[in-house]
Enzyme design. Structure first.
Site, PDB file in Angstrom:
ATOM      1  N   ASP A  22       5.214 -12.967  -0.760  1.00 42.64           N
ATOM      2  CA  ASP A  22       4.337 -12.018  -1.451  1.00 42.64           C
ATOM      3  C   ASP A  22       3.576 -12.712  -2.581  1.00 42.64           C
ATOM      4  OD1 ASP A  22       3.165  -9.601  -1.862  1.00 42.64           O
ATOM      5  OD2 ASP A  22       4.837  -8.726  -2.970  1.00 42.64           O
ATOM      6  N   HIS A  39      -4.405 -15.987   1.155  1.00 38.63           N
ATOM      7  CA  HIS A  39      -3.680 -16.104   2.427  1.00 38.63           C
ATOM      8  C   HIS A  39      -3.860 -17.503   3.013  1.00 38.63           C
ATOM      9  CE1 HIS A  39      -2.660 -11.986   2.197  1.00 38.63           C
ATOM     10  NE2 HIS A  39      -3.858 -11.508   2.467  1.00 38.63           N
ATOM     11  N   LEU A 133      14.820 -27.191  13.709  1.00 36.02           N
ATOM     12  CA  LEU A 133      14.695 -25.937  12.945  1.00 36.02           C
ATOM     13  C   LEU A 133      14.228 -24.780  13.832  1.00 36.02           C
ATOM     14  CD1 LEU A 133      14.510 -24.528  10.064  1.00 36.02           C
ATOM     15  CD2 LEU A 133      12.083 -25.130  10.139  1.00 36.02           C
TER      16      LEU A 133
HETATM   17  C1  FPP Z   1       1.646 -10.940   1.021  1.00 36.15           C
HETATM   18  O1  FPP Z   1       0.808 -11.193  -0.066  1.00 36.15           O
HETATM   19  C2  FPP Z   1       1.323 -11.803   2.149  1.00 36.15           C
HETATM   20  C3  FPP Z   1       0.949 -11.389   3.392  1.00 36.15           C
HETATM   21  C4  FPP Z   1       0.840  -9.955   3.746  1.00 36.15           C
HETATM   22  C5  FPP Z   1       0.585 -12.318   4.450  1.00 36.15           C
HETATM   23  C6  FPP Z   1       1.359 -13.604   4.509  1.00 36.15           C
HETATM   24  C7  FPP Z   1       0.593 -14.559   5.352  1.00 36.15           C
HETATM   25  C8  FPP Z   1       0.502 -15.895   5.141  1.00 36.15           C
HETATM   26  C9  FPP Z   1       1.265 -16.585   4.096  1.00 36.15           C
HETATM   27  C10 FPP Z   1      -0.397 -16.737   5.965  1.00 36.15           C
HETATM   28  C11 FPP Z   1      -0.110 -16.850   7.398  1.00 36.15           C
HETATM   29  C12 FPP Z   1       1.306 -17.110   7.753  1.00 36.15           C
HETATM   30  C13 FPP Z   1       1.708 -17.734   8.876  1.00 36.15           C
HETATM   31  C14 FPP Z   1       3.169 -17.851   9.169  1.00 36.15           C
HETATM   32  C15 FPP Z   1       0.766 -18.301   9.837  1.00 36.15           C
HETATM   33  P1  FPP Z   1      -0.089 -10.024  -0.632  1.00 36.15           P
HETATM   34  O2  FPP Z   1      -1.411 -10.071   0.023  1.00 36.15           O
HETATM   35  O3  FPP Z   1       0.621  -8.718  -0.488  1.00 36.15           O
HETATM   36  O4  FPP Z   1      -0.230 -10.412  -2.135  1.00 36.15           O
HETATM   37  P2  FPP Z   1      -0.352  -9.423  -3.379  1.00 36.15           P
HETATM   38  O5  FPP Z   1       0.971  -8.751  -3.528  1.00 36.15           O
HETATM   39  O6  FPP Z   1      -0.660 -10.351  -4.503  1.00 36.15           O
HETATM   40  O7  FPP Z   1      -1.474  -8.478  -3.093  1.00 36.15           O
END
Ligand code: FPP
Length: 257
Positions: A22, A39, A133
């Site tokens: 997150d 992201h 892994l």
């Molecule tokens: C949460 O941060 C993150 C996500 C919903 C997406 C996670 C995706 C990635 C790290 C990239 C792709 C991953 C792979 C495995 C290919 P948020 O957007 O909720 O952040 P915020 O809380 O600051 O709004």
């Protein structure tokens, strides 16, 4: 300090670590960049975490990449995330395969575009025999969905007459969850400062140690991961027993090994 396989006893390491990644959006917004930039940076942190787990000899890493609820996000953000998954599955899978990583995407994949589903199947096939892994990427995943789909499979067996209702035990449910046959979840990490599980591995988290950090996902580097592991190692896991019982069990296991 950054941990490595030499500086830590393998016995006390978690076998299975899961992460709620997150904070990408806030990381980007604090730099006056669009959330999608966060992201993209998050993918670098994913790559780094995979390497970290490989170096440390952790068996399984499960990453929450896209929840069943994330479809509610703005369309451009959902499109960017789908594009990133496709990119990773196209560009990174060969590298993962070369380093003996077994990749499994868990979740209800039926809602994804067919191009993405094909890549996921190809990645599963390519890496299925790997012995390093185990990397699980949870996409369109929800803990309640996982339990419900296991219940549906068991209900079908009952309706067909191959399973009696009283044979539906905890073990039987576990066997039908998406991560059946993998080691038990030991450590669940959430970055980004919130203190909740957000419908992630609800069943599997029953006895996991929970670790919450304010670090935003793109900043979750080796040092931050090492702190989480060190915190896990320092905790006493009692599984419902008393501390004295655990000490006796540990002493007994040392004399027999
Ligand atoms: C949460 O941060 C993150 C996500 C919903 C997406 C996670 C995706 C990635 C790290 C990239 C792709 C991953 C792979 C495995 C290919 P948020 O957007 O909720 O952040 P915020 O809380 O600051 O709004």
């Amino acid at each position: 300090m950054v941990l490595n396989a030499e500086t830590i006893s393998q016995q006390s390491l978690p076998k299975h670590v899961a992460i709620i990644m997150d904070g990408n959006g806030r990381w980007a917004q604090s730099r006056n960049r669009p959330r999608t930039y966060g992201h993209k940076k998050g993918v670098d942190a994913v790559r780094n975490s995979v390497q970290f787990c490989k170096n440390l000899g952790i068996e399984s890493l499960t990453l929450f990449a896209f929840s069943s609820e994330n479809w509610r996000r703005p369309e451009d953000e959902v499109t960017t995330l789908m594009g990133l998954f496709l990119f990773v599955l196209t560009k990174e899978v060969k590298k993962l395969h070369k380093s003996n990583v077994k990749l499994t995407v868990i979740g209800d994949l039926s809602r994804f575009p067919s191009s993405l589903q094909e890549r996921i199947n190809a990645a599963h096939q390519l890496t299925s025999e790997n012995t390093g892994l185990q990397l699980n990427v949870a996409a369109n995943y929800g803990g309640r969905w996982d339990i419900a789909q296991a219940a549906q499979k068991l209900a079908t067996q009952v309706a067909e007459g191959s399973l009696a209702p009283e044979e539906i035990t905890e073990d039987e449910i576990s066997k039908h969850l998406t991560m059946a046959n993998q080691s038990e979840l030991d450590l669940l990490i959430r970055t980004g400062g919130d203190y909740r599980i957000s419908n992630f591995l609800l069943w599997q988290a029953a006895y996991a140690e929970l670790y919450f950090t304010d670090t935003l996902w793109p900043d979750f580097n080796d040092e931050a991961f090492s702190e989480a592991i060190a915190c896990f190692v320092s905790r006493e896991r009692r599984f419902g027993c008393t501390g004295d019982q655990i000490k006796q069990l540990l002493a007994a296991s040392k004399t027999t090994s």
